[in-house]
Design an enzyme around this catalytic site. Sequence first.
Site, PDB file in Angstrom:
ATOM      1  N   GLY A 589       0.828  -1.202   0.000  1.00 23.15           N
ATOM      2  CA  GLY A 589       0.000   0.000   0.000  1.00 23.15           C
ATOM      3  C   GLY A 589       0.858   1.246   0.000  1.00 23.15           C
ATOM      4  O   GLY A 589       2.091   1.191  -0.036  1.00 23.15           O
ATOM      5  N   GLU A 590       0.187   2.384   0.033  1.00 26.06           N
ATOM      6  CA  GLU A 590       0.909   3.648   0.008  1.00 26.06           C
ATOM      7  C   GLU A 590       0.066   4.736   0.642  1.00 26.06           C
ATOM      8  O   GLU A 590      -1.147   4.627   0.767  1.00 26.06           O
ATOM      9  CB  GLU A 590       1.268   4.037  -1.424  1.00 26.06           C
ATOM     10  CG  GLU A 590       0.078   4.210  -2.355  1.00 26.06           C
ATOM     11  CD  GLU A 590       0.498   4.497  -3.782  1.00 26.06           C
ATOM     12  OE1 GLU A 590       1.508   5.194  -3.956  1.00 26.06           O
ATOM     13  OE2 GLU A 590      -0.163   4.011  -4.701  1.00 26.06           O
ATOM     14  N   GLN A 592       0.401   9.374   1.491  1.00 24.42           N
ATOM     15  CA  GLN A 592       0.772  10.607   0.814  1.00 24.42           C
ATOM     16  C   GLN A 592       2.284  10.752   0.695  1.00 24.42           C
ATOM     17  O   GLN A 592       2.804  11.225  -0.308  1.00 24.42           O
ATOM     18  CB  GLN A 592       0.204  11.801   1.577  1.00 24.42           C
ATOM     19  CG  GLN A 592       0.476  13.141   0.885  1.00 24.42           C
ATOM     20  CD  GLN A 592      -0.139  14.301   1.635  1.00 24.42           C
ATOM     21  OE1 GLN A 592      -0.712  14.122   2.702  1.00 24.42           O
ATOM     22  NE2 GLN A 592      -0.008  15.490   1.078  1.00 24.42           N
ATOM     23  N   LYS A 627       8.137  -0.084   5.886  1.00 27.29           N
ATOM     24  CA  LYS A 627       7.564   1.236   5.673  1.00 27.29           C
ATOM     25  C   LYS A 627       8.689   2.160   5.222  1.00 27.29           C
ATOM     26  O   LYS A 627       9.685   2.301   5.916  1.00 27.29           O
ATOM     27  CB  LYS A 627       6.916   1.771   6.947  1.00 27.29           C
ATOM     28  CG  LYS A 627       5.648   1.055   7.362  1.00 27.29           C
ATOM     29  CD  LYS A 627       5.024   1.781   8.548  1.00 27.29           C
ATOM     30  CE  LYS A 627       3.734   1.118   8.985  1.00 27.29           C
ATOM     31  NZ  LYS A 627       3.092   1.866  10.097  1.00 27.29           N
ATOM     32  N   ASP A 731      -7.707   2.345  14.838  1.00 33.89           N
ATOM     33  CA  ASP A 731      -8.111   1.634  13.614  1.00 33.89           C
ATOM     34  C   ASP A 731      -8.079   0.125  13.844  1.00 33.89           C
ATOM     35  O   ASP A 731      -7.597  -0.620  13.011  1.00 33.89           O
ATOM     36  CB  ASP A 731      -7.208   2.023  12.445  1.00 33.89           C
ATOM     37  CG  ASP A 731      -7.782   1.579  11.096  1.00 33.89           C
ATOM     38  OD1 ASP A 731      -8.973   1.217  11.048  1.00 33.89           O
ATOM     39  OD2 ASP A 731      -7.036   1.590  10.108  1.00 33.89           O
TER      40      ASP A 731
END
Length: 876
Positions: A589-590, A592, A627, A731
């Site tokens: 994923g990515e 900003q 990351k 989350d």
Amino acid sequence: MHLFLLLILQATAAFGQIDPAHCRYALGMEDGRIKDEDITASSQWYETTGPQYARLNREEGDGAWCPAGQLEPSDSQYLQVDLGRLTFLTVVGTQGRYARNSGNEFARAYRLKYSRDGQQWKSWKNRVGNTVMEANKNAYASVINDLHPPIITRYVQLIPVTTLSTTVCMRVELYGCPWEDGLISYSTPEGQLMMPPGYPIASLNDSTYDGQHEKRKLFGGMGQLTDGVVGLDDFLLTRQYHVWPGYDYLGWRNDSLVTQGYVEMEFVFDRQRNFTSMKVHSNNMFSRSVKIFSSVSCSFKARLITGWEAETVEFNTVLDDRNPSARYVTVPLNRRTAKSIRCRFYFADVWMMFSEISFQSEDTVIPSQMTLVVTSPSVNEENTISTTPKTANPSASDPPDDGNTPILIGCLVTIILLLVIIIFLILWCQYVCKVLEKAPRRILDEEVTVRLSSCSDTIILQTPPVPPRSSHATGPTNTDPHYERVFLLDPQYQNPAVLRNKLPELSQSAEASACGGGYAEPDVTQCTPHQCFHSNAPHYAETDIVRLQGVTGSNMYAVPALTVDSLTRKDISAAEFPRQQLIFREKLGEGQFGEVHLCEAEGLPEFFGEGSPLPDRDGRSVLVAVKQLRADATSQARNDFLKEIKIMSRLNDPNIIRLLCVCVSSDPLCMVTEYMENGDLNMFLSQREIESTLTHANNIPSVSLSDLLHMSVQISSGMKYLASLNFVHRDLATRNCLLDRRLTIKIADFGMSRNLYSSDYYRIQGRAVLPIRWMAWESILLGKFTTASDVWAFGVTLWEIFTLCKEQPYSLLSDEQVIENTGEFFRNQGRQIFLYAPPLCPPSLFELMMRCWGRDIPNRPSFEGLYQALRPHVNQ
């Protein structure tokens, strides 16, 4: 005029694709927009039970449509509805004949037939081939059936089905939205089987195609390329359950007999249109020899009986060998006028796969340059068609055009008025969108009681009478009376900006409950967006959620300000790892300013030596999540990334994902964390069934009830550890729980950055994305994130586990309705909609979930209490 055209194009593009989850508007049976003459039937018992009385929630005549006589199992009596235009039909609602408590006839099941032209009829079937849908169990309750797949049609026939001789009656509502594409059929080579070594066989056929299938070609119908379901990055994974790998894609091999270097597809439309673009959703998993098409060539026909025009539209794509994500490729069609389009898609690799194709066109057909040119040399200039008015005096033989002038003027005036209306609507929508950024959407007018079912697509809606709205009612009105949501909530309008004025108790009860109850540190009075949202006074979401996610798009734990400020670089206990030993495998994923990669770490066990935190790998390579901060990241993002490393380096618990090492001696900055072989818990459970004799006999992947309880205990243990440090996750969900081969769970925070779970997040325009279906009412309405709001999310996570992640929480409510439902939790008047009790869930455990969703924050259990309550249920 250029501005007008630009606005028209923007408005058209916005509605060029249909999302079945949001295309659920009543089409007009109940409110009368579908006229009596458009509703017909094969027969009727009496004049007072004719087809015109088959309207949901209405009791005119004798209360419903009833076919003549007793219905036999062999009968094919039908109720037919003409929708007046092509429609994307997603939901069907039915009732029986109640007739003010004097009737008791209803259909227990029915079939659907549909037609786009009124001539050729097709039978609907679901994705596994069943044609019969369950209907009513009494004469008054509404039963709503989702159509999976949805259908594109103008005419619909409902055919009641019975196994015994009986009397049936029906009332009906249809739900969907207009099919603006205008596409009525596409033709394509049949899909093929992919048999890669080491992977499951993928059947890349169009399984819902409703046209003809001859000589390895599909023609005259529609199917998965127009069902609104977009395929995932990994084509072997599917959005539907109980289907085969590759189900969401239609795919072809380059060297097969039916392709020969390109795939030719032909598209037929309802009328001539001026096409601006074509959007093709294509897979790009190049590691398995799948790429988007290298180029496309499209030809056009203005009428079906003419030949293809000589001039084509060519488009070359920019191939991407770095990002394996599936994506939409937009092909400009240069406003060419046509009723039929033929496109040849050229291969860039061994395989090419599409999951959706849509077309954008201008509403007004403006003849293109090609249609004005007469190519025959024998035609002189006088015979050439012209669209400009004549300036010379007409000859005596010319017919007078006085009658056409008023028509022309009327058309011009109409066009100008339409343009003005479009501009006004666009400006109004922009204004409304800005308002909606700061407030939950208006709660609609009706209220229903919703009973959700876990084992089918059927729900029961019982609609009590709605009192008439007073003339002095406040709040925004429904700007579009023709569209109403299927699942309706409360008529009151909720705006967080005025909540404290409208609900005086908010400033007292919310302040006391959201900050009290032992969930907030009493000395934490000022926090930044990356820290806990504890404060001494209520504050609204729009002031705090701007920086909810971390720089890599993940959640990043929130901690008290004092704790964060006391950390320095020397607090980073993780060692520096040679970045050249990280081998890229997949992008997870990515965000900003950063990306999350799945990598193989060479020599990681040797790097740690004795006392390695890694489990025994049995000689297998070590997979890690990396990351990485992008080179163009801002200085603020860089500081936040270092802060996240400091926070992660403090976490040491068996059920929390662990920071293994870092690469911070040079750019780009990287942190290396554990990654588990079985991936995330959501994907793991959704691919399994509950353990039974049947699963053992057929080798079906399964989990036991004991496994589910063990998972629940582990998550509560990890959250108990975070709570002891005053860390707030914000989350918590199954997508953020990773699982190893021994079913050990570690809580992580990758979910927000993964495209796979983008639908779990609600995007606030220009700002943050929020997991609203897992969020407590005070987090949505007040922007408060505490350990107590994590407890709420834990309750939803338990619900996911005991439904085996087969559906999204509140799956039958739109995002806006989920937000509206939080207002009901605050008002606590018994109107709030709770998640249903999963069939696998013990009653005592569901009671625990309900406590997690308590309106009063201090009354929710702590994670220590949850852990102690769950632990005895697990066989040690």
